[in-house]
Design a protein around this motif. Sequence first.
Motif, PDB file in Angstrom:
ATOM      1  N   LEU A 156       0.815  -1.094   0.059  1.00 48.35           N
ATOM      2  CA  LEU A 156       0.015   0.154   0.153  1.00 48.35           C
ATOM      3  C   LEU A 156       1.152   1.219   0.046  1.00 48.35           C
ATOM      4  CD1 LEU A 156      -2.682  -1.114   2.472  1.00 48.35           C
ATOM      5  CD2 LEU A 156      -2.771  -0.996   0.042  1.00 48.35           C
ATOM      6  N   LEU A 157       0.479   2.213  -0.794  1.00 47.04           N
ATOM      7  CA  LEU A 157       1.293   3.396  -1.192  1.00 47.04           C
ATOM      8  C   LEU A 157       0.455   4.389  -0.665  1.00 47.04           C
ATOM      9  CD1 LEU A 157       3.283   2.756  -4.248  1.00 47.04           C
ATOM     10  CD2 LEU A 157       4.079   2.370  -2.126  1.00 47.04           C
ATOM     11  N   ALA A 158       0.747   5.621   0.149  1.00 49.12           N
ATOM     12  CA  ALA A 158       0.059   6.726   0.301  1.00 49.12           C
ATOM     13  C   ALA A 158       0.900   7.756   1.042  1.00 49.12           C
ATOM     14  CB  ALA A 158      -1.344   6.485   1.066  1.00 49.12           C
ATOM     15  N   PRO A 183       4.894   4.652   3.384  1.00 48.57           N
ATOM     16  CA  PRO A 183       4.446   5.952   3.164  1.00 48.57           C
ATOM     17  C   PRO A 183       5.398   6.972   2.312  1.00 48.57           C
ATOM     18  CG  PRO A 183       6.099   6.005   5.096  1.00 48.57           C
ATOM     19  CD  PRO A 183       5.993   4.657   4.260  1.00 48.57           C
ATOM     20  N   LEU A 184       4.514   7.776   1.429  1.00 47.18           N
ATOM     21  CA  LEU A 184       5.076   8.755   0.466  1.00 47.18           C
ATOM     22  C   LEU A 184       5.339   9.950   1.307  1.00 47.18           C
ATOM     23  CD1 LEU A 184       2.549   7.987  -2.249  1.00 47.18           C
ATOM     24  CD2 LEU A 184       4.929   7.012  -2.345  1.00 47.18           C
ATOM     25  N   VAL A 185       6.855  10.177   1.344  1.00 41.95           N
ATOM     26  CA  VAL A 185       7.221  11.558   1.843  1.00 41.95           C
ATOM     27  C   VAL A 185       7.721  12.318   0.881  1.00 41.95           C
ATOM     28  CG1 VAL A 185       7.891  10.206   3.750  1.00 41.95           C
ATOM     29  CG2 VAL A 185       9.673  10.595   1.835  1.00 41.95           C
ATOM     30  N   ASP A 186       7.840  13.405   1.325  1.00 44.23           N
ATOM     31  CA  ASP A 186       7.992  14.667   0.180  1.00 44.23           C
ATOM     32  C   ASP A 186       9.260  14.232  -0.986  1.00 44.23           C
ATOM     33  OD1 ASP A 186       6.337  16.331   1.676  1.00 44.23           O
ATOM     34  OD2 ASP A 186       7.673  17.688   2.156  1.00 44.23           O
ATOM     35  N   GLU A 187      10.269  13.494  -0.413  1.00 43.99           N
ATOM     36  CA  GLU A 187      11.331  13.102  -1.366  1.00 43.99           C
ATOM     37  C   GLU A 187      10.675  12.219  -2.545  1.00 43.99           C
ATOM     38  OE1 GLU A 187      15.446  10.896  -1.284  1.00 43.99           O
ATOM     39  OE2 GLU A 187      14.702  11.359   0.449  1.00 43.99           O
ATOM     40  N   LEU A 208      -3.475   4.492  -1.910  1.00 43.23           N
ATOM     41  CA  LEU A 208      -4.891   5.074  -1.178  1.00 43.23           C
ATOM     42  C   LEU A 208      -4.634   6.673  -1.022  1.00 43.23           C
ATOM     43  CD1 LEU A 208      -4.795   2.781   2.093  1.00 43.23           C
ATOM     44  CD2 LEU A 208      -6.030   2.659  -0.030  1.00 43.23           C
ATOM     45  N   THR A 209      -5.917   7.265  -1.149  1.00 40.56           N
ATOM     46  CA  THR A 209      -6.133   8.515  -1.451  1.00 40.56           C
ATOM     47  C   THR A 209      -7.070   9.230  -0.492  1.00 40.56           C
ATOM     48  OG1 THR A 209      -6.061  10.801  -2.637  1.00 40.56           O
ATOM     49  CG2 THR A 209      -7.509   8.778  -3.037  1.00 40.56           C
ATOM     50  N   ARG A 239      -2.057  15.636  -4.400  1.00 41.07           N
ATOM     51  CA  ARG A 239      -1.933  15.965  -5.925  1.00 41.07           C
ATOM     52  C   ARG A 239      -0.749  15.240  -6.453  1.00 41.07           C
ATOM     53  NH1 ARG A 239       1.117  19.266  -8.591  1.00 41.07           N
ATOM     54  NH2 ARG A 239       1.643  20.642  -6.989  1.00 41.07           N
ATOM     55  N   ARG A 240       0.324  15.167  -5.861  1.00 45.15           N
ATOM     56  CA  ARG A 240       1.635  14.507  -6.467  1.00 45.15           C
ATOM     57  C   ARG A 240       1.461  12.961  -6.367  1.00 45.15           C
ATOM     58  NH1 ARG A 240       4.007  14.914  -9.506  1.00 45.15           N
ATOM     59  NH2 ARG A 240       6.003  14.160  -8.918  1.00 45.15           N
ATOM     60  N   ALA A 241       0.778  12.539  -5.320  1.00 40.60           N
ATOM     61  CA  ALA A 241       0.673  10.882  -5.200  1.00 40.60           C
ATOM     62  C   ALA A 241      -0.461  10.766  -6.419  1.00 40.60           C
ATOM     63  CB  ALA A 241      -0.089  10.666  -4.001  1.00 40.60           C
TER      64      ALA A 241
END
Length: 287
Positions: A156-158, A183-187, A208-209, A239-241
């Motif tokens: 799972l990515l989010a 977890p999708l962080v800023d980088e 997931l959003t 938005r970036r995700a």
Amino acid sequence: MDEQDDEDVVPVFFLSDSTGISAETMGNALLIQFPDTRFERTLIPFIHTVEDAREVVEQLDEAMDGPVTPLVFTTAADDRVRQELLKTRAPIIDFFEMHMSKVEAVLGRSGIRQAARLHGVGDIKRYNNRMAAVEFTIEHDDGQSLRALEKSDVILLAPSRCGKTPTSMYLALQHGLFVANYPLVDEDLEADSLPEPVAPYLARCFGLTTTVDRLSRVRNERRPGSRYASPEQCRWELRRAAELFAAHRVPVIDSSAKSVEEISALILQTLKHDARTRRRAHEGKPT
């Protein structure tokens, strides 16, 4: 709550000679169809003996003397316990007898009617597999470990606080899936490619959003007034995700209005569809 409010609330009892999970699940599936009705739910599990059942009957009969007729759902499998429970003056929805009789009629044989078989250990191999899945999922929660990602069934990515952890745990505990969540962080969100650790496993990835308002509200409960919780930061991350998911064709599920059960069902449905597509392609059949 005033007296008038009390009279509007329907008492609901979930009874079982096991954990009560089935009674709650099936009962709540019916109660959710009455969104304008307020319910006060009481779970009474592990009713093992006739004496236990008699005490429950006293509690139910006391509720019957209240201003609102209670609803009672039971999945008690033990015939002696169930017959004692049926002595209450309260109306009972008996899921076990209702469905068991039909199954017995179709099979032409009687079931053993023992308690604690649905949520007990039962099938040792299946139980051990589920426990292994839970251990894997805990180890790989929120990107804590990247070890053995090749063993994962789902990744799972989010962005943070979009519902990755509860969904992961539900898939592991209820369905025995090995789930990692990352977890999708800023980088990660500033790049155009998937994060390096999960990129080789694109086929197992789900995004997931949620909504900006919901994400900001949830984050504010954790870090009030922070940049992390600001609507601007939440909007940018979501938005970036979304752009990242679209670029790599990662299936996306909006968690803002779905329960973990619904999210999990969509993931399982996608996994089954993909497996069926791969099998048909291998067999040379049109997909």
